[in-house]
Design a protein around this motif. Structure first.
Motif, mmCIF file in Angstrom:
data_model
loop_
_atom_site.group_PDB
_atom_site.id
_atom_site.type_symbol
_atom_site.label_atom_id
_atom_site.label_comp_id
_atom_site.label_asym_id
_atom_site.label_seq_id
_atom_site.Cartn_x
_atom_site.Cartn_y
_atom_site.Cartn_z
ATOM 1 N N ASN A 232 -0.015 4.520 7.220
ATOM 2 C CA ASN A 232 -0.815 3.314 7.408
ATOM 3 C C ASN A 232 0.058 2.170 7.907
ATOM 4 O O ASN A 232 -0.143 1.012 7.542
ATOM 5 C CB ASN A 232 -1.525 2.934 6.106
ATOM 6 N N VAL A 234 2.662 -0.654 8.478
ATOM 7 C CA VAL A 234 3.349 -1.555 7.549
ATOM 8 C C VAL A 234 2.598 -1.712 6.234
ATOM 9 O O VAL A 234 3.135 -2.275 5.276
ATOM 10 C CB VAL A 234 3.579 -2.939 8.186
ATOM 11 N N ASN A 235 1.382 -1.203 6.167
ATOM 12 C CA ASN A 235 0.623 -1.243 4.919
ATOM 13 C C ASN A 235 0.817 0.022 4.088
ATOM 14 O O ASN A 235 0.187 0.173 3.038
ATOM 15 C CB ASN A 235 -0.862 -1.454 5.209
ATOM 16 N N SER A 236 1.672 0.914 4.550
ATOM 17 C CA SER A 236 1.958 2.125 3.787
ATOM 18 C C SER A 236 2.668 1.775 2.489
ATOM 19 O O SER A 236 3.486 0.855 2.438
ATOM 20 C CB SER A 236 2.832 3.072 4.614
ATOM 21 N N THR A 237 2.376 2.550 1.439
ATOM 22 C CA THR A 237 2.971 2.293 0.123
ATOM 23 C C THR A 237 3.924 3.409 -0.313
ATOM 24 O O THR A 237 4.317 3.456 -1.474
ATOM 25 C CB THR A 237 1.871 2.131 -0.938
ATOM 26 N N LYS A 276 9.132 -0.452 5.867
ATOM 27 C CA LYS A 276 7.992 -0.320 4.971
ATOM 28 C C LYS A 276 7.672 1.154 4.727
ATOM 29 O O LYS A 276 7.737 1.981 5.633
ATOM 30 C CB LYS A 276 6.760 -1.008 5.581
ATOM 31 N N GLY A 300 5.266 -1.674 13.362
ATOM 32 C CA GLY A 300 5.078 -0.617 12.372
ATOM 33 C C GLY A 300 5.359 0.778 12.891
ATOM 34 O O GLY A 300 4.817 1.755 12.377
#
Length: 319
Positions: A232, A234-237, A276, A300
């Motif tokens: 996902n 830069v929204n990857s966790t 990230k 990203g």
């Protein structure tokens, strides 16, 4: 001003050297082509290779090559055309193949790969092998393990590990009931015997754990996994966690003694402002670790990161 005698300075220096100092693994200065997901690293002769998930909406497994370990370039994908037998098990599979793992064992290079569709556990792990990566000649060794919508596991993210006695094993798994491990036949390199559960996060919704990588060092098997979610930008966790066990089948525990079957796992890398969601790690030769992360300074882009891997005085990894 009172002078310190020379022998005192010698003792001070000796004590400073005797105290374990924090180690920081060096980032390799990777240049050239760096875009990849789920990288697996190997060296053949003087040539380095990284195998990774193929590009979305394109056929094949992505392959990068380097003649010095730092400057990388693309080479032709593996599976430019999908074998027809895949659809027998995964009718609606993605065109690209996921999460390859490359290892050398008994005179051949073995490449495990995943065929699936995103968010589904109707999946398979297949196998290729070759006597030489540079030859470009791969033998299709077919199906290794599969899962269906009625399975309690997901047959992706295969990782070959050789135990201390020279026996091959395969770990695999993503979400569902977590990470599995099975012994392999030395000739076929396919499962024989029991399937063990070795890591899970039962108290986290959807059990977000995947991408196992096991390495043996000084009496312990170290299990590295990826927690949470990738893919996902830069929204990857994603984040990398680990534990260890005296036995390859577990139980694996983290630095606090928490079982990895009960959500344990010491965090190795949770990323930073630039990188990230680091994850889908692969440990090579016990002193190198590769993984992907999303570059916040480059829209990203999934980027491979390679580091020297260190081990502290208690035998825990760091970089």
């Amino acid at each position: 001003m009172k002078m310190v005698k020379p022998f005192v300075w010698v003792m001070i220096i000796f004590l400073m050297l005797a105290i374990p100092q924090p180690a920081s693994g060096a980032f390799w200065n990777v240049t050239g082509e760096k875009m990849i997901h789920d990288p697996s690293l190997i060296k053949e002769g003087n040539t380095w290779y990284v195998f990774g998930t193929g590009e979305a909406n394109k056929n094949g497994i992505r392959v990068l090559r380097s003649d010095n370990g730092t400057n990388w370039y693309t080479t032709p994908v593996i599976f430019p055309t999908a074998p027809s037998w895949w659809k027998t098990y995964v009718p609606n599979h993605e065109s690209n193949q996921w999460a390859p793992d490359i290892q050398y064992y008994n005179g051949r290079y073995w490449l495990y790969y995943s065929v699936s569709s995103f968010g589904s556990n109707n999946s398979l792990i297949g196998l290729l092998s070759t006597h030489s990566i540079s030859s470009g000649q791969w033998r299709d060794d077919g199906l290794v393990v599969r899962s269906t919508s009625s399975s309690n596991f997901n047959a992706i993210d295969g990782d070959l590990v050789i135990d201390k006695d020279g026996n091959p094993w395969l770990s695999y798994g993503s979400f569902w009931s977590g990470i599995k491990l099975t012994r392999l036949d030395k000739n076929t390199m396919k499962p024989t015997g029991s399937v063990y559960s070795i890591a899970s996060r039962p108290n986290i919704p959807n059990n977000p754990i995947e991408a196992p990588s096991i390495t043996y060092r000084n009496g312990y098997y170290y299990l590295f996994v990826s927690f949470d979610r990738c893919c996902n930008g830069v929204n990857s966790t994603y984040k990398i966690a680990y534990g260890r066990s005296k036995n390859i089948t577990g139980p694996y525990v983290d630095k606090n003694g928490v079982s990895m079957m009960n959500g344990g796992g010491t965090i190795l890398d949770a990323g930073n402002d630039v990188w990230k969601g680091p994850g889908h790690q692969d440990v090579y030769n016990n002193n190198i670790i590769i993984r992907h992360a999303y570059d916040a300074t480059n829209n990203g882009m999934p980027t491979m990161l390679i580091n020297d891997l260190y081990w502290d005085s208690q035998g825990w990894p760091s970089y």
